[in-house]
Every structure is written in C-alpha cells, then in structure tokens.
Design an enzyme around this catalytic site. Structure first.
Site, PDB file in Angstrom:
ATOM      1  N   ARG A  11      15.189  13.207   1.869  1.00 27.12           N
ATOM      2  CA  ARG A  11      15.361  14.614   1.502  1.00 27.12           C
ATOM      3  C   ARG A  11      16.033  14.696   0.134  1.00 27.12           C
ATOM      4  O   ARG A  11      17.226  14.948   0.024  1.00 27.12           O
ATOM      5  CB  ARG A  11      16.185  15.339   2.561  1.00 27.12           C
ATOM      6  CG  ARG A  11      15.357  15.736   3.769  1.00 27.12           C
ATOM      7  CD  ARG A  11      15.743  17.135   4.192  1.00 27.12           C
ATOM      8  NE  ARG A  11      14.765  17.704   5.073  1.00 27.12           N
ATOM      9  CZ  ARG A  11      15.051  18.566   6.049  1.00 27.12           C
ATOM     10  NH1 ARG A  11      16.285  18.945   6.243  1.00 27.12           N
ATOM     11  NH2 ARG A  11      14.090  19.054   6.799  1.00 27.12           N
ATOM     12  N   GLN A  52      10.475  16.252  -2.577  1.00 23.89           N
ATOM     13  CA  GLN A  52      10.160  17.513  -1.899  1.00 23.89           C
ATOM     14  C   GLN A  52       8.667  17.693  -1.643  1.00 23.89           C
ATOM     15  O   GLN A  52       8.268  18.163  -0.581  1.00 23.89           O
ATOM     16  CB  GLN A  52      10.683  18.690  -2.714  1.00 23.89           C
ATOM     17  CG  GLN A  52      12.156  18.970  -2.506  1.00 23.89           C
ATOM     18  CD  GLN A  52      12.613  20.208  -3.257  1.00 23.89           C
ATOM     19  OE1 GLN A  52      11.985  20.616  -4.237  1.00 23.89           O
ATOM     20  NE2 GLN A  52      13.699  20.810  -2.813  1.00 23.89           N
ATOM     21  N   ASP A  81       7.589  15.815   1.498  1.00 22.46           N
ATOM     22  CA  ASP A  81       8.377  16.020   2.716  1.00 22.46           C
ATOM     23  C   ASP A  81       7.553  16.723   3.794  1.00 22.46           C
ATOM     24  O   ASP A  81       7.576  17.948   3.928  1.00 22.46           O
ATOM     25  CB  ASP A  81       9.628  16.826   2.368  1.00 22.46           C
ATOM     26  CG  ASP A  81      10.594  16.964   3.540  1.00 22.46           C
ATOM     27  OD1 ASP A  81      10.263  16.476   4.640  1.00 22.46           O
ATOM     28  OD2 ASP A  81      11.670  17.554   3.348  1.00 22.46           O
ATOM     29  N   SER A 119       9.367  18.836   6.579  1.00 23.31           N
ATOM     30  CA  SER A 119       9.699  20.201   6.186  1.00 23.31           C
ATOM     31  C   SER A 119       8.468  21.104   6.156  1.00 23.31           C
ATOM     32  O   SER A 119       8.504  22.241   6.627  1.00 23.31           O
ATOM     33  CB  SER A 119      10.374  20.209   4.812  1.00 23.31           C
ATOM     34  OG  SER A 119      11.657  19.617   4.887  1.00 23.31           O
ATOM     35  N   TYR A 172      20.495  16.386   7.016  1.00 23.30           N
ATOM     36  CA  TYR A 172      20.211  16.733   8.410  1.00 23.30           C
ATOM     37  C   TYR A 172      21.518  16.911   9.179  1.00 23.30           C
ATOM     38  O   TYR A 172      22.555  16.342   8.829  1.00 23.30           O
ATOM     39  CB  TYR A 172      19.386  15.638   9.084  1.00 23.30           C
ATOM     40  CG  TYR A 172      17.990  15.478   8.541  1.00 23.30           C
ATOM     41  CD1 TYR A 172      16.954  16.302   8.967  1.00 23.30           C
ATOM     42  CD2 TYR A 172      17.699  14.505   7.588  1.00 23.30           C
ATOM     43  CE1 TYR A 172      15.667  16.157   8.473  1.00 23.30           C
ATOM     44  CE2 TYR A 172      16.417  14.347   7.081  1.00 23.30           C
ATOM     45  CZ  TYR A 172      15.409  15.177   7.524  1.00 23.30           C
ATOM     46  OH  TYR A 172      14.149  15.031   7.021  1.00 23.30           O
TER      47      TYR A 172
END
Length: 387
Positions: free
Chosen positions: A127, A132, A135, A138, A233
C-alpha cells in the site's frame, strides 16, 4: 512474450483477468495475447471482442496454461472436474499473477514453488503511492462497499432517505458502518448518496477525517495500543481493546437500521465485532451485511454465503461480492494487472523479475523453486505441524 488469460472455474466467479480494451493495448505494444475460449462470457465480453482486439482464442486449457510466459487469473488455481490441478498445466519458469490467498492457503504456494513457477500474489501488493494503480484489493473492495449498501437497501423494510409527503414525514434510515478502509469508505459514500444518516467506526483514529469528509459521524474509541499495521491496514488488537471497543459500539449497533461490517486482518480470522447479544438488542427488521463473511465474519450470527433471519434481524453474508459486478470489477482488475506487468516486461519484451523493485519483491511469493515470503513459509510450517 506470450500472455495468457485463463477462464475462471471457481464456482460463482464471473470476473475475467483482462478485458478486450486492455488486450488491444498489449497487442499494440508488441505482446502476444492468448485468451481461453469463453473466458469473458460471464463478464459480458465475447470471444469475438477479444479476437477483434488482437487476441488468439484457445480452446484447450492445457495448451493455454502450458505455453504461457505469463498466465493471468482472478481466483487462485483450482482442481478441475477431471481431477487435474490447474497448477500442473504450468510450465517451469512461467509467471502466474492472480489472487492466491497465500496466507489462508499456503499449500497452493508450495505447489507453485515445486512447479518452479514464479508466482505473484495480488493480495501482497504494498500500500504505497507508487503501487496504487496495482492495488487490486482496494479496487475490488470499493466495488464490495458500494454493492453492500444496495443489498442492505433492498433488504431493509424502510426508506433510506428522509421524505416529506402528504401522508407525513419519513425519518431517514440510520446506517452504522464498522471499518473505514476502502470498502467502508465507499459504503459511507453510497449510503449518504441514498440519503441515510451514517455513523462509522474504525480502530484507526487516522481515518476520522476521511469519514467526516464523506458526511458521516465518526465513532471514536480510545485504545492504549498501536492499531495500524504495515501498509496502513488495521492490525489485530488485544482482548482488552476488543472488549473496550464492543462496549462503545454496542449502543450504535442497537440504534442502527443497517449495520455493515468490513473489518478484516490479512491472513487472520475476521475480528468479531457484533456479538449475539448485540444482535438481540437491534430493532426487528434491521439488517446486517457482513463483508468479512468469507473470513469467518464480523458478526457472530453470520452464515457465510447465505441470507438468514436471526431473532428478527436479516443477516447477509455475501461471498465474493465484487464478482456480482463483473464488468467494472474486471475492468479495474485488468488495469491493476497491466500496471504490475509493466514492471515484469523489459523494453525488449523479455521477462524480468527485479527484486530490487519493492513492489515485485513484496508481491512475489515463489521464485526458482523457493517460497520467498516469510509469513507464508511460517503459515505452511504451522499447517504441517497441525497435520
């Protein structure tokens, strides 16, 4: 360089690893793309659309898997109806990129290592700002958060928004969202768009501003321990902190028309947030949607994969919710995969696995017959001890 897209055989899986638009871009870059017959059917992408994008359609899965340099999937490799494992189709030295659930099922990782396959797990993408676009946790969690609210709205025997009518004023529904990660934040935004009054809770105080920026009230619990793990997290907390948390959130659960739980800890059973006693205190007709059902559930009454009515409360435990929106789930996942592949393919269109790259290093679980991830190795050793 040959990239192959497998047809998913896991029950209920409707997503596909690449969509035709993305295939066209890869072909334009000089890459060869094979797609298994029917791979995109359940995502509403036809074989003809892949062919028009420049892909070669392959009917025999053994050929597709066995001749791929990079094999792309959504779900972990499965055992086929004929008893053969998809892993056995892979050639030594090839690359598999997929969700692998490496901490929950380390035996798959061991099989991939024994097969001399380089495997990258989409769950282990770090992360970071640079990662990004890769990911996938997500991107898929956002879909789950959105859909959870629609499911709740359909099950709730009330309106979500406040309405003023000739027959009187309807009070807005009260929604309590537990966990303000990607799924929780999308659930907040969706519930607010539908006109509900929203409260949200998370053990990480840093998310308070994000919750409030979406128009929800943040329920805060003061805990005397670190609540954030690596990568941002939530981490597993002590029993004392769990007890303190339950004391604070009980009243909010009791007063809610809808509770949506999203709390998960990678590689662990989902934390228990809603006890039987808390469910008993809820109003008849209220709804709980448990997005952690697949990991055991945040609610003590959840039955994974089923909708049940318990003590007058509807409790929904969806499994693989992103798969229920396969068009956009596949589109987003395809973007995640292609962003990651750019790190594995050189300008000369040759395979390169560079462990100096922090993203490749974190995501790669097997290489040259070895399991590279320490936590996966520990889980595998523990599994063998348990027999």
């Amino acid at each position: 360089m040959r990239i192959a897209v497998a047809k998913e055989i896991e029950v209920g899986e409707r997503r596909v690893a690449l969509i035709p638009d993305v295939v066209a871009k890869l072909v334009k870059q000089g890459l060869e793309v094979w797609v298994e017959t029917g791979a995109g059917e359940r995502s509403f992408f036809s074989d003809s659309a892949y062919e028009a994008a420049g892909a070669k359609i392959i009917g025999d899965p053994a050929t597709l898997w066995g001749e791929a340099d990079i094999l792309l999937k959504v779900s972990p490799p499965q055992e086929r109806e004929d008893g053969r494992s998809e892993i056995d189709f892979l050639k030594a030295g090839s690359v598999l990129i997929s969700f692998l659930n490496p901490l929950g099922n380390p035996a798959i990782v061991e099989k991939l290592a024994n097969r001399q396959v380089t495997a990258l797990s989409m769950e282990l993408i770090p992360r970071t700002t640079r990662a990004q676009s890769m990911d996938a946790l997500s991107s898929q969690a956002s879909l789950a958060g959105y859909k959870s609210v629609l499911i709740a709205a359909a099950a709730l025997p009330k309106y979500f928004p406040m309405l003023t009518t000739a027959a009187g004023t309807i009070a807005p529904a009260k929604i309590f969202i537990m966990g303000a990660g990607v799924a929780g934040l999308q659930a907040i935004a969706t519930a607010r768009r539908l006109g509900a009054v929203v409260e949200a809770f998370d053990i990480r105080p840093a998310v308070k501003e994000e919750v409030q920026s979406l128009g929800a009230k943040f329920v805060e619990v003061q805990l005397e321990e670190e609540t954030v793990a690596a990568g941002g997290y939530a981490k597993e907390i002590s029993e004392a902190s769990k007890q303190r948390t339950q004391e604070v959130v009980t009243e909010h659960v009791k007063n809610a028309d809808v509770v949506i739980t999203t709390a998960q800890v990678p590689g662990k059973k989902a934390p228990l947030l809603v006890t039987e006693e808390m469910v008993k205190q809820m109003k008849p007709g209220s709804v709980i949607v448990d997005l952690a059902a697949e990991q055991g559930g945040n609610c003590a009454c959840t039955d994974p994969g089923k909708d049940i009515v318990w003590n007058g409360i509807t409790i929904i435990g969806p499994i693989n919710l992103p798969s229920s929106m396969p068009v956009h789930a596949s589109q987003l996942y395809a973007k995640n995969l292609t962003s990651l592949m750019q790190l594995l393919i050189s300008k000369e269109k040759a395979l390169q696995v560079d462990f100096a790259d922090d993203i490749v290093d974190a995501a790669c679980v097997t290489y040259a017959g070895e399991i590279r991830n320490k936590r996966v190795s520990e889980e595998l050793a523990a599994l063998k001890v348990r027999g």
